[in-house]
Design an enzyme around this catalytic site. Structure first.
Site, PDB file in Angstrom:
ATOM      1  CG  ASN A  39      67.793  37.623  34.053  1.00  0.00           C
ATOM      2  OD1 ASN A  39      66.852  36.874  33.404  1.00  0.00           O
ATOM      3  ND2 ASN A  39      66.800  36.845  35.067  1.00  0.00           N
ATOM      4  CB  SER A  45      59.405  21.739  28.675  1.00  0.00           C
ATOM      5  OG  SER A  45      58.998  20.354  29.603  1.00  0.00           O
ATOM      6  CE1 TYR A 100      56.017  25.328  30.826  1.00  0.00           C
ATOM      7  CE2 TYR A 100      56.897  22.857  31.378  1.00  0.00           C
ATOM      8  CZ  TYR A 100      57.827  23.945  30.585  1.00  0.00           C
ATOM      9  OH  TYR A 100      58.745  23.973  30.522  1.00  0.00           O
TER      10      TYR A 100
END
Length: 321
Positions: A23, A151, A187
C-alpha cells in the site's frame, strides 16, 4: 545491470504476483511497476482502507492495471492462513511472491501470537506465508520466484548456531523477551533471518530440482515510511529529526529503492540465493550485494528453519533438506 531502471523490466504478461505491504513505499512501487509491465498483482496489506486506496491510486497511474487488494496481517498467523486459503480458492498458481512488508526499530511489542513484533512480522509471518503458498508457486512452473526484502542493517544482528542460537528463537515469545531488548539489534536479527531463510529455501529448491528460485534484495537508504515509523511513535525527538534530515539529504527516492527488488523479481538470470542492493551500498542501480558471512551459515539456517516451523506450525515437508 548498472543503470537499470523500471524500463528494463521484461514483459510480465500472464504472470501473477503477490506483494506484501504494497500500500505504500517500496512495496507500492514494486506492485505498480509489475502491473505496468503486464502482471496481475495482489496487494497484500494489513489495512483494508489503505490497501483499497492503493488500488485506486495504482489504477490512476496505470489505467489498465490488473490489481486487487487482499487482507493480510503478518503479525497474526491466523490472518496469514486466511490469506493463503483465500488465494488458493481463487488461483491455481502463483508466479511471484515478494515478501516486502516489514517493521523497523520499533519499541518492544508482541504479535497476536506472542512473538517479539519485528521477528514475528519480518521473519515468521513471511516464513508462514511462503510455506502456505508454496504449492501455488510450484504449480506455476519454470520462472516462479520468491523475493524476500532484507536490509543492509542485517549486519547489526547475528543469529549464531548452537546453544542460544536459532533454536532458542522460541524465547521471542516468552515472558522475559522484553528483558534486554534493543530495537536495532532486534531489527538486524529479523533481517538476518530473512537472508538465512532465503539461503535455506535456495538450498532446498536446488536439492528438489524444482522450478522456483529464492532470492533477496535490499533497498539501501531509500525514502519511505518504514524507517520513519518508529520515529513517529516516539514523537518529535532528536532521532525523528535526524531521520527526517537523512531522508532529505541522503536518501534516494522510493522508486530507486525498489529497483533491487524489481531486479530480483524480474531480471533474467537471477540465481538461487542471489542478493541484490544498490551499487554504492545505500544508493545506485541494483548490483549483487555484499552480505555478512553468517547469513550463509548452514547450521544457523537449519536451526532457524526448524524453530520457525515449530513456532508457526507451517511445515515445508515437500522440500528436501
Amino acid at each position: 545491470m548498472p543503470g537499470r531502471t523500471t524500463t528494463n523490466i521484461p514483459d510480465q504478461s500472464g504472470r501473477t504476483a503477490v506483494v506484501t505491504g504494497a500500500n505504500s513505499g517500496i512495496g507500492y512501487v514494486t506492485a505498480r511497476e509489475l502491473a505496468r509491465h503486464g502482471a496481475t498483482v495482489v496487494l497484500a496489506c494489513r489495512s483494508a482502507a489503505r490497501g483499497r486506496a492503493a488500488v485506486v491510486r495504482l489504477r490512476g497511474e496505470v489505467p489498465d492495471a490488473a490489481v486487487e487488494f487482499m487482507p493480510l496481517d503478518l503479525a497474526d498467523l491466523a490472518s496469514v492462513r486466511r490469506f493463503a486459503a483465500a488465494y488458493a480458492g481463487r488461483r491455481a498458481a502463483l508466479d511471484l511472491l515478494v515478501n516486502n512488508a516489514g517493521v523497523m526499530a520499533l519499541p518492544f511489542g508482541r504479535t497476536a501470537d506472542g512473538f517479539e513484533t519485528q521477528f514475528g512480522v519480518n521473519h515468521l509471518g513471511h516464513f508462514a506465508l511462503t510455506g502456505l503458498l508454496l504449492p501455488r508457486l510450484r504449480a506455476a512452473g519454470a520462472g516462479a520466484r520468491i523475493v524476500t526484502v532484507s536490509s543492509g542493517f542485517h549486519v547489526l544482528g547475528k543469529i549464531p548456531s548452537g546453544a542460544g542460537g536459532p533454536a532458542a528463537t522460541e524465547g521471542f515469545g516468552s515472558r522475559d523477551a522484553e528483558a534486554g531488548y534493543r530495537r536495532w539489534i532486534a531489527y538486524g536479527r529479523s533481517k538476518t533471518a530473512n537472508l538465512l531463510f532465503t539461503h535455506q529455501l535456495a538450498r532446498r529448491f536446488t536439492a528438489a530440482g524444482g522450478p522456483v528460485t529464492a532470492a533477496a534484495a535490499h533497498p539501501g537508504y531509500a525514502s519511505s515510511n518504514l524507517h520513519t515509523g518508529a520515529a513517529r511513535l516516539e514523537g518529535p525527538t532528536l532521532g525523528s529529526r535526524l531521520t527526517a534530515l537523512g531522508d532529505a539529504v541522503l536518501a534516494q527516492p522510493t522508486a530507486s529503492g525498489a529497483l533491487p527488488t524489481l531486479h530480483a523479481a524480474t531480471a533474467p538470470g537471477v540465481g538461487q540465493d542471489a542478493f541484490y542492493g544498490p551499487r554504492f551500498g545505500w544508493r545506485g542501480a541494483p548490483v549483487p550485494s555484499w552480505r555478512a558471512r553468517w547469513t550463509l551459515d548452514d547450521a544457523a539456517g537449519e536451526e532457524l528453519w526448524a524453530a520457525s516451523e515449530r513456532l508457526t506450525g507451517v511445515s515445508y515437508a515437500a522440500l528436501p533438506r
